[in-house]
Design a protein around this motif. Structure first.
Motif, PDB file in Angstrom:
ATOM      1  N   ILE A 109      42.371  89.050 -99.789  1.00 50.82           N
ATOM      2  CA  ILE A 109      41.849  88.143-100.645  1.00 50.82           C
ATOM      3  C   ILE A 109      40.530  87.549 -99.847  1.00 50.82           C
ATOM      4  N   ALA A 110      39.179  87.564-100.566  1.00 52.26           N
ATOM      5  CA  ALA A 110      38.366  86.998 -99.775  1.00 52.26           C
ATOM      6  C   ALA A 110      38.180  85.525-100.195  1.00 52.26           C
ATOM      7  N   THR A 111      37.528  84.692 -99.291  1.00 51.99           N
ATOM      8  CA  THR A 111      37.301  83.210 -99.711  1.00 51.99           C
ATOM      9  C   THR A 111      36.079  82.858 -99.231  1.00 51.99           C
ATOM     10  N   GLY A 112      35.387  81.842 -99.547  1.00 49.50           N
ATOM     11  CA  GLY A 112      34.120  81.527 -98.862  1.00 49.50           C
ATOM     12  C   GLY A 112      33.795  80.131 -98.645  1.00 49.50           C
ATOM     13  N   THR A 113      33.276  79.755 -97.624  1.00 52.03           N
ATOM     14  CA  THR A 113      33.169  78.389 -97.130  1.00 52.03           C
ATOM     15  C   THR A 113      31.548  78.294 -96.871  1.00 52.03           C
ATOM     16  N   GLY A 114      31.145  77.029 -97.369  1.00 46.63           N
ATOM     17  CA  GLY A 114      29.659  76.610 -96.992  1.00 46.63           C
ATOM     18  C   GLY A 114      29.529  75.401 -96.923  1.00 46.63           C
ATOM     19  N   ASN A 115      28.448  74.842 -96.456  1.00 46.43           N
ATOM     20  CA  ASN A 115      28.228  73.460 -96.189  1.00 46.43           C
ATOM     21  C   ASN A 115      27.050  73.268 -97.210  1.00 46.43           C
ATOM     22  N   VAL A 116      27.270  72.013 -97.597  1.00 45.56           N
ATOM     23  CA  VAL A 116      26.322  71.156 -98.677  1.00 45.56           C
ATOM     24  C   VAL A 116      25.850  69.991 -97.766  1.00 45.56           C
ATOM     25  N   THR A 117      24.735  69.718 -98.056  1.00 44.33           N
ATOM     26  CA  THR A 117      24.091  68.310 -97.377  1.00 44.33           C
ATOM     27  C   THR A 117      23.694  67.316 -98.527  1.00 44.33           C
ATOM     28  N   VAL A 118      24.373  66.204 -98.372  1.00 44.44           N
ATOM     29  CA  VAL A 118      24.023  65.256 -99.581  1.00 44.44           C
ATOM     30  C   VAL A 118      23.049  63.946 -98.973  1.00 44.44           C
ATOM     31  N   VAL A 119      22.033  64.044 -99.643  1.00 42.40           N
ATOM     32  CA  VAL A 119      20.963  63.008 -99.133  1.00 42.40           C
ATOM     33  C   VAL A 119      20.924  61.872 -99.954  1.00 42.40           C
ATOM     34  N   LYS A 120      20.284  60.779 -99.606  1.00 42.44           N
ATOM     35  CA  LYS A 120      20.195  59.592-100.444  1.00 42.44           C
ATOM     36  C   LYS A 120      19.366  59.754-101.539  1.00 42.44           C
ATOM     37  N   ASP A 121      19.780  59.310-102.696  1.00 43.43           N
ATOM     38  CA  ASP A 121      19.109  59.410-104.145  1.00 43.43           C
ATOM     39  C   ASP A 121      18.942  60.878-104.475  1.00 43.43           C
ATOM     40  N   GLU A 122      19.666  61.974-103.936  1.00 41.49           N
ATOM     41  CA  GLU A 122      19.448  63.121-104.397  1.00 41.49           C
ATOM     42  C   GLU A 122      20.776  63.629-104.806  1.00 41.49           C
ATOM     43  N   THR A 123      20.681  64.649-105.577  1.00 46.27           N
ATOM     44  CA  THR A 123      21.940  65.524-106.037  1.00 46.27           C
ATOM     45  C   THR A 123      22.178  66.947-105.384  1.00 46.27           C
ATOM     46  N   ALA A 124      23.014  67.012-104.685  1.00 50.64           N
ATOM     47  CA  ALA A 124      23.307  68.075-103.976  1.00 50.64           C
ATOM     48  C   ALA A 124      23.905  69.240-105.073  1.00 50.64           C
ATOM     49  N   LYS A 125      23.831  70.312-104.627  1.00 50.86           N
ATOM     50  CA  LYS A 125      24.467  71.342-105.800  1.00 50.86           C
ATOM     51  C   LYS A 125      25.234  72.433-104.729  1.00 50.86           C
ATOM     52  N   ALA A 126      26.402  72.702-105.002  1.00 46.78           N
ATOM     53  CA  ALA A 126      27.230  73.780-104.442  1.00 46.78           C
ATOM     54  C   ALA A 126      27.350  74.840-105.840  1.00 46.78           C
ATOM     55  N   ASP A 127      26.847  76.091-105.469  1.00 41.93           N
ATOM     56  CA  ASP A 127      27.175  77.252-106.524  1.00 41.93           C
ATOM     57  C   ASP A 127      28.095  77.975-106.039  1.00 41.93           C
ATOM     58  N   VAL A 128      29.379  78.289-106.640  1.00 42.67           N
ATOM     59  CA  VAL A 128      30.583  79.158-106.226  1.00 42.67           C
ATOM     60  C   VAL A 128      30.708  80.207-107.418  1.00 42.67           C
ATOM     61  N   VAL A 129      30.586  81.313-106.989  1.00 43.37           N
ATOM     62  CA  VAL A 129      30.563  82.746-107.930  1.00 43.37           C
ATOM     63  C   VAL A 129      31.528  83.449-107.131  1.00 43.37           C
ATOM     64  N   ASN A 130      32.561  83.802-108.266  1.00 41.26           N
ATOM     65  CA  ASN A 130      33.635  84.701-107.932  1.00 41.26           C
ATOM     66  C   ASN A 130      32.998  86.035-108.657  1.00 41.26           C
ATOM     67  N   SER A 131      33.172  87.044-107.909  1.00 44.40           N
ATOM     68  CA  SER A 131      32.853  88.317-108.599  1.00 44.40           C
ATOM     69  C   SER A 131      34.303  89.352-108.341  1.00 44.40           C
ATOM     70  N   TYR A 132      34.508  89.789-109.591  1.00 46.39           N
ATOM     71  CA  TYR A 132      35.768  90.740-109.672  1.00 46.39           C
ATOM     72  C   TYR A 132      35.279  92.284-109.861  1.00 46.39           C
ATOM     73  N   SER A 133      36.107  93.225-109.111  1.00 43.20           N
ATOM     74  CA  SER A 133      35.858  94.572-109.586  1.00 43.20           C
ATOM     75  C   SER A 133      37.497  95.160-109.679  1.00 43.20           C
ATOM     76  N   GLN A 134      37.574  95.945-110.954  1.00 40.87           N
ATOM     77  CA  GLN A 134      38.738  96.563-111.201  1.00 40.87           C
ATOM     78  C   GLN A 134      39.083  97.484-110.323  1.00 40.87           C
ATOM     79  N   ASP A 135      40.555  97.478-110.010  1.00 39.25           N
ATOM     80  CA  ASP A 135      41.103  98.394-109.076  1.00 39.25           C
ATOM     81  C   ASP A 135      41.087  99.725-109.613  1.00 39.25           C
ATOM     82  N   LYS A 136      40.652 101.072-109.129  1.00 39.64           N
ATOM     83  CA  LYS A 136      40.662 102.195-109.637  1.00 39.64           C
ATOM     84  C   LYS A 136      41.399 103.187-108.947  1.00 39.64           C
ATOM     85  N   GLY A 137      41.488 104.403-109.626  1.00 43.75           N
ATOM     86  CA  GLY A 137      42.307 105.329-108.850  1.00 43.75           C
ATOM     87  C   GLY A 137      41.943 106.588-109.691  1.00 43.75           C
TER      88      GLY A 137
END
Length: 109
Positions: free
Chosen positions: A1-29
């Motif tokens: 299982i893959a996971t992701g970690t990232g840094n987000v910097t929050v500064v005074k009077d601004e809104t920081a944004k962290a976008d997290v996207v999960n992508s899935y692919s169906q198991d095939k055979g």
């Protein structure tokens, strides 16, 4: 299982944004249907099969599924491979009427 970690910097009077996207692919055979014939000369004879998934849909021979029955054709002592199938349980059915050979009793195993 893959996971992701990232840094987000929050500064005074601004809104920081962290976008997290999960992508899935169906198991095939893949599935190989091999048609063996014993006890009769079936050289050149074409046998017919259907493949149905647990979802009740028929495989169309290219990994896609449909509510419409699709007939696969395999010659005696040859095989066909179905690729790109979602993992799961499939029912492979031979069309018995097309398997008959005059003068011989049919026993399928």
């Amino acid at each position: 299982i893959a996971t992701g970690t990232g840094n987000v910097t929050v500064v005074k009077d601004e809104t920081a944004k962290a976008d997290v996207v999960n992508s899935y692919s169906q198991d095939k055979g893949s599935l190989v249907i091999r048609k063996a014939v014993e006890g009769a000369d079936a050289t050149g004879k074409e046998f017919q099969f259907t493949v149905k998934g647990t979802d009740g849909k028929w495989d169309q021979g290219d990994g896609s599924a449909s509510d419409t029955e699709y007939v696969l054709r395999v010659k005696a002592n040859e095989s066909i491979m179905l690729s790109n199938l979602p993992v799961g349980t499939y029912t492979v059915e031979e069309k018995a009427a097309k398997a008959a050979i005059d003068g011989y009793s049919l026993i399928a195993t």
